[in-house]
Scaffold this motif. Sequence first.
Motif, PDB file in Angstrom:
ATOM      1  N   GLN A  55       1.136  -1.281   0.209  1.00 22.71           N
ATOM      2  CA  GLN A  55       0.424  -0.019   0.158  1.00 22.71           C
ATOM      3  C   GLN A  55       1.067   1.463  -0.584  1.00 22.71           C
ATOM      4  O   GLN A  55       0.063   2.142  -0.702  1.00 22.71           O
ATOM      5  CB  GLN A  55      -0.794   0.133   1.259  1.00 22.71           C
ATOM      6  N   PRO A  59      -0.966   4.817  -5.023  1.00 19.29           N
ATOM      7  CA  PRO A  59      -0.701   6.284  -4.823  1.00 19.29           C
ATOM      8  C   PRO A  59      -2.223   6.301  -4.214  1.00 19.29           C
ATOM      9  O   PRO A  59      -3.138   5.062  -4.269  1.00 19.29           O
ATOM     10  CB  PRO A  59      -1.478   6.847  -5.898  1.00 19.29           C
ATOM     11  N   GLY A  60      -2.321   7.344  -3.002  1.00 16.58           N
ATOM     12  CA  GLY A  60      -3.498   7.577  -2.298  1.00 16.58           C
ATOM     13  C   GLY A  60      -3.650   6.609  -1.262  1.00 16.58           C
ATOM     14  O   GLY A  60      -4.652   6.578  -0.067  1.00 16.58           O
ATOM     15  N   ARG A  61      -3.186   5.653  -0.996  1.00 21.63           N
ATOM     16  CA  ARG A  61      -2.543   4.379   0.304  1.00 21.63           C
ATOM     17  C   ARG A  61      -1.768   4.992   0.608  1.00 21.63           C
ATOM     18  O   ARG A  61      -0.259   5.497   0.756  1.00 21.63           O
ATOM     19  CB  ARG A  61      -2.682   2.903  -0.703  1.00 21.63           C
ATOM     20  N   SER A  62      -1.871   4.080   2.353  1.00 23.11           N
ATOM     21  CA  SER A  62      -0.511   4.323   2.894  1.00 23.11           C
ATOM     22  C   SER A  62       0.225   3.310   3.612  1.00 23.11           C
ATOM     23  O   SER A  62      -0.633   2.253   3.642  1.00 23.11           O
ATOM     24  CB  SER A  62      -0.545   6.093   3.737  1.00 23.11           C
TER      25      SER A  62
END
Length: 95
Positions: A55, A59-62
């Motif tokens: 993740q 993109p947009g996840r962490s």
Amino acid sequence: MVINFLWEAFHFIEFSILYLLLAAALIVNKRHNTLTDLAAMSATIVYAFVDEIHQFYVPGRSFSQLDLVKDMAGVVAAWILLESIQSSRGQKNDH
């Protein structure tokens, strides 16, 4: 608020289910014992860690340590449930 709680609970639920499926496969194939159960738990937790690393690159996840804790809590809760079911049935089979 309820939707957010359910969304957050998915980590707990999905990794509980993954562990229970691995344990069920071991039980059905008569390979379930302390060592293989530990291997199923370890494999599930390693998968949770790899999923969080994955993740990080989406993109947009962490990467979230809290999500990892929820994943591990799900595994432990499922293990406790399985142990209690097996001990109540007298089916614990340690080699």
